[in-house]
Design a protein around this motif. Structure first.
Motif, short mmCIF file in Angstrom:
data_model
loop_
_atom_site.label_atom_id
_atom_site.label_comp_id
_atom_site.label_asym_id
_atom_site.label_seq_id
_atom_site.Cartn_x
_atom_site.Cartn_y
_atom_site.Cartn_z
N ARG A 172 0.84 -1.21 0.00
CA ARG A 172 0.00 0.00 0.00
C ARG A 172 0.87 1.26 0.00
NH1 ARG A 172 -4.24 -1.03 4.79
NH2 ARG A 172 -4.63 1.22 4.49
N CYS A 173 1.99 1.19 0.73
CA CYS A 173 2.90 2.35 0.77
C CYS A 173 3.56 2.54 -0.59
CB CYS A 173 3.95 2.19 1.86
SG CYS A 173 3.30 2.41 3.52
N LYS A 174 3.92 1.43 -1.23
CA LYS A 174 4.55 1.53 -2.56
C LYS A 174 3.59 2.19 -3.54
CE LYS A 174 6.64 -1.14 -6.30
NZ LYS A 174 6.95 -2.46 -6.89
N THR A 175 2.31 1.79 -3.48
CA THR A 175 1.30 2.39 -4.35
C THR A 175 1.11 3.87 -4.03
OG1 THR A 175 0.18 0.25 -4.45
CG2 THR A 175 -1.11 2.19 -5.10
N ALA A 176 1.04 4.19 -2.75
CA ALA A 176 0.82 5.59 -2.35
C ALA A 176 2.02 6.46 -2.72
CB ALA A 176 0.58 5.67 -0.84
N PHE A 177 3.22 5.89 -2.61
CA PHE A 177 4.45 6.64 -2.91
C PHE A 177 4.53 6.95 -4.41
CE2 PHE A 177 8.71 8.06 -2.09
CZ PHE A 177 9.46 7.71 -3.19
N GLY A 178 4.10 5.99 -5.21
CA GLY A 178 4.09 6.20 -6.66
C GLY A 178 5.49 6.34 -7.21
N ASP A 179 5.64 7.28 -8.15
CA ASP A 179 6.96 7.44 -8.77
C ASP A 179 7.50 8.83 -8.46
OD1 ASP A 179 8.21 7.75 -12.18
OD2 ASP A 179 9.20 7.31 -10.25
N GLN A 180 8.42 8.91 -7.49
CA GLN A 180 8.98 10.21 -7.10
C GLN A 180 10.48 10.19 -7.43
OE1 GLN A 180 7.83 11.64 -3.14
NE2 GLN A 180 6.06 10.27 -3.12
N GLY A 182 14.28 10.70 -7.64
CA GLY A 182 15.16 11.39 -6.70
C GLY A 182 14.83 11.08 -5.26
N ARG A 183 13.66 10.47 -5.02
CA ARG A 183 13.30 10.06 -3.67
C ARG A 183 13.14 8.54 -3.64
NH1 ARG A 183 8.45 14.24 -2.00
NH2 ARG A 183 9.68 16.15 -1.69
N ALA A 184 13.13 7.97 -2.44
CA ALA A 184 12.99 6.51 -2.31
C ALA A 184 12.03 6.19 -1.17
CB ALA A 184 14.35 5.89 -1.99
N MET A 185 11.37 5.03 -1.33
CA MET A 185 10.62 4.47 -0.21
C MET A 185 11.24 3.12 0.11
SD MET A 185 6.96 2.89 0.28
CE MET A 185 7.78 1.30 0.19
N PHE A 186 11.62 2.92 1.38
CA PHE A 186 12.24 1.66 1.78
C PHE A 186 11.18 0.75 2.41
CE2 PHE A 186 17.02 2.83 2.69
CZ PHE A 186 17.12 3.39 1.41
N GLY A 187 11.25 -0.55 2.08
CA GLY A 187 10.47 -1.54 2.81
C GLY A 187 11.19 -1.86 4.11
N ILE A 188 10.46 -2.40 5.07
CA ILE A 188 11.05 -2.73 6.38
C ILE A 188 10.85 -4.21 6.65
CG2 ILE A 188 11.06 -2.27 8.85
CD1 ILE A 188 10.04 0.54 8.28
N VAL A 189 11.96 -4.93 6.77
CA VAL A 189 11.90 -6.37 7.07
C VAL A 189 11.53 -6.55 8.52
CG1 VAL A 189 13.23 -8.53 7.19
CG2 VAL A 189 13.68 -6.88 5.34
N GLN A 190 10.49 -7.35 8.76
CA GLN A 190 10.11 -7.69 10.12
C GLN A 190 10.30 -9.21 10.29
OE1 GLN A 190 9.58 -5.86 12.68
NE2 GLN A 190 9.28 -3.82 11.78
N GLY A 191 9.76 -9.75 11.40
CA GLY A 191 9.92 -11.18 11.61
C GLY A 191 10.54 -11.54 12.96
N GLY A 192 10.70 -10.53 13.83
CA GLY A 192 11.15 -10.81 15.20
C GLY A 192 12.47 -11.57 15.22
N ALA A 193 12.53 -12.58 16.07
CA ALA A 193 13.75 -13.40 16.19
C ALA A 193 13.52 -14.76 15.53
CB ALA A 193 14.12 -13.57 17.67
N GLU A 194 12.64 -14.78 14.51
CA GLU A 194 12.29 -16.03 13.83
C GLU A 194 12.93 -16.08 12.44
OE1 GLU A 194 9.87 -16.96 17.15
OE2 GLU A 194 10.79 -18.16 15.54
N PRO A 195 13.98 -16.87 12.26
CA PRO A 195 14.67 -16.90 10.96
C PRO A 195 13.74 -17.13 9.77
CG PRO A 195 15.94 -18.11 12.59
CD PRO A 195 14.64 -17.74 13.25
N VAL A 196 12.79 -18.06 9.91
CA VAL A 196 11.93 -18.37 8.75
C VAL A 196 11.06 -17.16 8.39
CG1 VAL A 196 10.06 -19.38 10.13
CG2 VAL A 196 10.39 -20.09 7.77
#
Ligand SMILES: Nc1ccc2nc(N)nc(O)c2c1
Length: 373
Positions: A172-180, A182-196
């Motif tokens: 949803r953030c990627k869609t909202a960010f669109g194409d800017q 010179g700017r970037a939107m980073f994804g955030i890896v989650q998953g706690g302390a669970e390798p899988v």
């Protein structure tokens, strides 16, 4: 200056990476440390001092700025760079993490998060779309997706649910960010302390072909070895040609060990917060200026530093300022600490270029075992 956002990998030494992110407002040399400028200020420092320490980029916070002075107001005043007089790159966090750590009454649903301001109790709603809108109003160069970071330890099912919702929010953030350009939107890896779950999150975000990747959900009180194990699992899955940002990290030792695992960007309140509490970081270890043993010590913190706060003031004077709770104490120690962190990052970058990163890391933290010096 580049009209586009471009990460260039310049050299590697093991898994440590030397690179540069070019964007319209300037170039960020990586590995980079981002001083935290939460409320449009790196606390107790002028922005030209921050720049003078060698910082290429600072961090701002959506949560704090939307509450006060308000994102639309900052936009009317020309955006965050103009408002805070920092013309160089700014990365902003998306607000979800700060809501969960600062706001009392909050509710999190698929739609987003509703919460009451810790400033005046007013009620707010923040969806992934609104978070990106706010970061755009601020004029942020590198924007974070809205995510959910669960406190550790947590049951696998809770971590999985939060990680999967964060992936839907990333779309949803990627869609909202669109194409800017010179700017970037980073994804955030989650998953706690669970390798899988870390692997699943990282590969799903990789498939979204984002301009950069943050590793979130760490530096939330877990032991350092757990954080490092999650990096060992996550970094190999992330695309090598995109920057990797470990959120909220850390001590010099955390940074060195994370660079060794392939991390390019860091932010942490530690240098400025410690400075306000009388603690100085130096090449030879930590100095607690509250300690009476500094009362007659005419030596500066580091006579070889290029930072005036480290070179031109005696420990006795700094001790006096700290014990007297004088504002100048917080100012000088925050300046010293940010300068130390930037000197550390410069040393890391040079050592990767010369292929001697592990020797540098060994020597850089050697003094830390001695504790207060
Ligand atoms: N330790 C941290 C610090 C900042 C964070 N910001 C976001 N958006 N998400 C996380 O998981 C964070 C973790």
């Amino acid at each position: 200056m580049s009209e586009t956002f471009q990460f260039t990998l310049q050299a590697t030494d093991g898994k440590a990476r030397l690179g540069a992110i070019t964007m319209p407002r300037g170039t960020v040399r990586t590995p980079a440390f981002m001083p935290v400028g939460t409320a449009a200020t790196v606390k107790a420092l002028y922005m030209d001092q921050v720049r003078g320490t060698g910082a290429d980029i600072i961090l701002g916070n959506t949560y704090h700025l939307m509450l006060r002075p308000g994102a639309e107001r900052v936009a009317r005043l020309g955006g965050l760079h103009e408002f805070a007089r920092w013309p160089h790159p700014i990365l902003t966090d998306s607000g979800g993490f700060q809501v969960m750590s600062l706001s009392k009454l909050r509710k999190l649903t698929e739609q987003g998060v509703t919460f009451r301001s810790h400033v005046d109790g007013a009620r707010y709603e923040m969806s992934p779309e609104r978070s990106i809108e706010i970061q755009g109003l601020l004029g942020s160069d590198i924007q974070m997706q809205l995510d959910e970071c669960v406190a550790l330890p947590a049951p696998f099912a809770d971590v999985e649910r939060a990680m999967e919702m964060s992936l839907r929010w990333a779309e949803r953030c990627k869609t909202a960010f669109g194409d800017q350009p010179g700017r970037a939107m980073f994804g955030i890896v989650q998953g706690g302390a669970e390798p899988v779950l870390r692997e699943r999150s990282a590969s799903a975000l990789k498939a979204m072909d984002l301009k950069g990747y943050s590793v979130g959900g760490l530096a939330v009180g877990e032991p350092q070895h757990v954080m490092l194990e999650m990096l060992d699992v996550t970094c190999p899955v992330l695309p090598a040609e995109k920057p990797r940002y470990l959120m909220g990290v850390g001590t010099p030792d955390d940074i060195l060990k994370s660079v060794a695992r392939g991390i390019d960007m860091f932010d942490c309140v530690m240098p400025t917060r410690a400075g306000r509490h009388g603690l100085a970081f130096t090449r030879r270890g930590r100095v607690n200026l509250r300690n009476a043993r500094h009362a007659d010590d005419h030596r500066p913190l580091d006579e070889e530093s290029d930072c005036p706060a480290a070179r031109d003031y005696s420990r006795a004077y700094l001790h006096h300022l700290v014990r007297s709770q004088e504002a100048l104490g917080a100012m000088l120690l925050s300046w010293n600490n940010i300068a130390y962190y930037q000197q550390l990052m410069q040393g890391i970058r040079a050592s990767i270029w010369d292929g001697r990163f592990s020797a540098f890391a060994e020597e850089a933290t050697g003094g830390w075992e001695r504790g207060d010096i």
